[in-house]
Design a protein around this motif. Structure first.
Motif, PDB file in Angstrom:
ATOM      1  N   UNK A 131      -8.515 129.100 -27.193  1.00  0.00           N
ATOM      2  CA  UNK A 131      -7.093 128.972 -26.852  1.00  0.00           C
ATOM      3  C   UNK A 131      -6.854 127.666 -26.117  1.00  0.00           C
ATOM      4  N   UNK A 132      -5.876 126.893 -26.608  1.00  0.00           N
ATOM      5  CA  UNK A 132      -5.561 125.611 -25.971  1.00  0.00           C
ATOM      6  C   UNK A 132      -4.158 125.599 -25.363  1.00  0.00           C
ATOM      7  N   UNK A 133      -3.292 126.481 -25.804  1.00  0.00           N
ATOM      8  CA  UNK A 133      -1.957 126.597 -25.212  1.00  0.00           C
ATOM      9  C   UNK A 133      -1.524 128.051 -25.326  1.00  0.00           C
ATOM     10  N   UNK A 134      -0.802 128.524 -24.318  1.00  0.00           N
ATOM     11  CA  UNK A 134      -0.314 129.907 -24.361  1.00  0.00           C
ATOM     12  C   UNK A 134       0.996 129.999 -23.589  1.00  0.00           C
ATOM     13  N   UNK A 135       1.973 130.624 -24.211  1.00  0.00           N
ATOM     14  CA  UNK A 135       3.254 130.870 -23.553  1.00  0.00           C
ATOM     15  C   UNK A 135       3.419 132.369 -23.373  1.00  0.00           C
ATOM     16  N   UNK A 136       3.623 132.807 -22.155  1.00  0.00           N
ATOM     17  CA  UNK A 136       4.027 134.191 -21.896  1.00  0.00           C
ATOM     18  C   UNK A 136       5.481 134.154 -21.479  1.00  0.00           C
ATOM     19  N   UNK A 137       6.328 134.762 -22.305  1.00  0.00           N
ATOM     20  CA  UNK A 137       7.770 134.659 -22.104  1.00  0.00           C
ATOM     21  C   UNK A 137       8.401 136.044 -22.136  1.00  0.00           C
ATOM     22  N   UNK A 138       9.663 136.086 -21.734  1.00  0.00           N
ATOM     23  CA  UNK A 138      10.447 137.300 -21.969  1.00  0.00           C
ATOM     24  C   UNK A 138      11.695 136.911 -22.735  1.00  0.00           C
ATOM     25  N   UNK A 139      12.122 137.841 -23.584  1.00  0.00           N
ATOM     26  CA  UNK A 139      13.355 137.634 -24.353  1.00  0.00           C
ATOM     27  C   UNK A 139      14.114 138.955 -24.357  1.00  0.00           C
ATOM     28  N   UNK A 140      15.339 138.921 -23.911  1.00  0.00           N
ATOM     29  CA  UNK A 140      16.174 140.130 -23.819  1.00  0.00           C
ATOM     30  C   UNK A 140      15.432 141.228 -23.066  1.00  0.00           C
ATOM     31  N   UNK A 141      14.689 140.829 -22.035  1.00  0.00           N
ATOM     32  CA  UNK A 141      13.998 141.792 -21.180  1.00  0.00           C
ATOM     33  C   UNK A 141      12.649 142.257 -21.685  1.00  0.00           C
TER      34      UNK A 141
END
Lengths: 165, 127
Positions: A131-141
């Motif tokens: 793994x070289x990049x990782x996004x942990x996000x939220x969308x609409x909760x």
């Protein structure tokens, strides 16, 4: 060995552009709180491979509620309408296709993008990927994760070296 | 005016269909290049083809080559709509005979702008 990948900022810009273009700008993507994870419910995973001057895999993992909502919006359906598993898999696959294609454009080329692979559950990563990049996000909760994994160069076998010498 | 929408993703075909039907187009959909060619061999001569690049069976680049090799379809406008954004790929598609190139993700306005450039807007753009 340093494996090349998109920066966090570039990857976030790609994901944000895809999300706002096809799922609407009204629900922004936000950073996830630490340790929130994807939860224990049903998740969808999708992956697409880039091969060529840069070799890697882009993956998207989203909970079922995000997959269902994304599918409704992409198909122009009202919330709560019946969706087939094939429709959800198709929509999730198209999301990873667009993210993967734009990640490919950020990396050295030329290279080719594979057709997306989609699973209800988790897709296991081959052991030669890091793994070289990782996004942990939220969308609409709800949480979602986008990862970029780069393939380590496989050293030539001794016999290959002898044959080519 | 008739648009042939060629993409292996039903979701993407749906998005494109909504954009062009709002502009007054009738539409036919195909899930890969060969299916699109089958429609055209069956007599469909679209004014516009919206073409994904990466598809199973026959990809969008092969489809453009096949259409451009056949004089029956010399008046068909070909627009690539794809995630392929490498300069070399864009040049290849245009050299093969595609008229325009839109990179996913796109907004409806991007499609409308390209159609306006091509003189293919047939209705007022909805507000």
């Amino acid at each position: 060995m340093i494996l090349e990948g998109p920066t966090y900022t570039d990857l976030h810009a790609v994901v944000d552009e895809v999300w706002s273009a096809f799922l609407g700008p009204e629900d922004p993507l936000l950073p996830a709180l630490p340790d929130t994870g994807l939860g224990d419910g049903v998740t969808w995973s999708a992956a697409t491979s880039v091969t060529g001057a840069w070799n890697g895999v882009v993956t998207v993992e989203i909970p079922d509620v995000v997959a269902q909502t994304a599918t409704e919006r992409m198909l122009g359906l009202a919330p709560g309408e019946d969706l087939s598993t094939e429709d959800v898999a198709d929509a999730v696959g198209e999301l990873v296709n667009m993210i993967g294609g734009n990640v490919k454009s950020l990396m050295p080329g030329p290279s080719a993008l594979s057709l997306p692979l989609v699973a209800r559950g988790t897709i296991a990563s081959p052991s030669d990927l890091t793994e070289v990049s990782c996004l942990d996000l939220t969308w609409a909760g709800s949480p979602l994760r986008v990862s970029v994994l780069a393939r380590r160069d496989v050293p030539a076998r001794a016999t290959d070296k002898q044959e080519s010498a | 005016m008739h648009a042939l929408i060629i993409d292996d993703s039903r979701a993407m075909r749906s998005i494109l269909r909504r954009i062009v039907t709002d502009l007054g187009y009738d539409t036919t959909e195909a899930e890969h290049g060969q299916a699109a060619l089958d429609h055209m061999e069956g007599g469909l001569v679209p004014d516009l083809c919206l073409i994904d690049w990466n598809m199973p069976v026959m990809d969008g680049y092969q489809f453009v080559q096949r259409v451009r090799d056949d004089p029956r379809w010399r008046d068909v406008t070909l627009m690539m709509v794809t995630t392929e954004s490498e300069h070399g790929q864009i040049v290849r598609a245009l050299a093969a005979g595609a008229h325009e190139y839109v990179i996913k993700p796109f907004t409806p306005d991007a499609i409308v702008d390209k159609l306006e450039l091509l003189g293919l807007l047939v209705a007022e753009v909805p507000a």
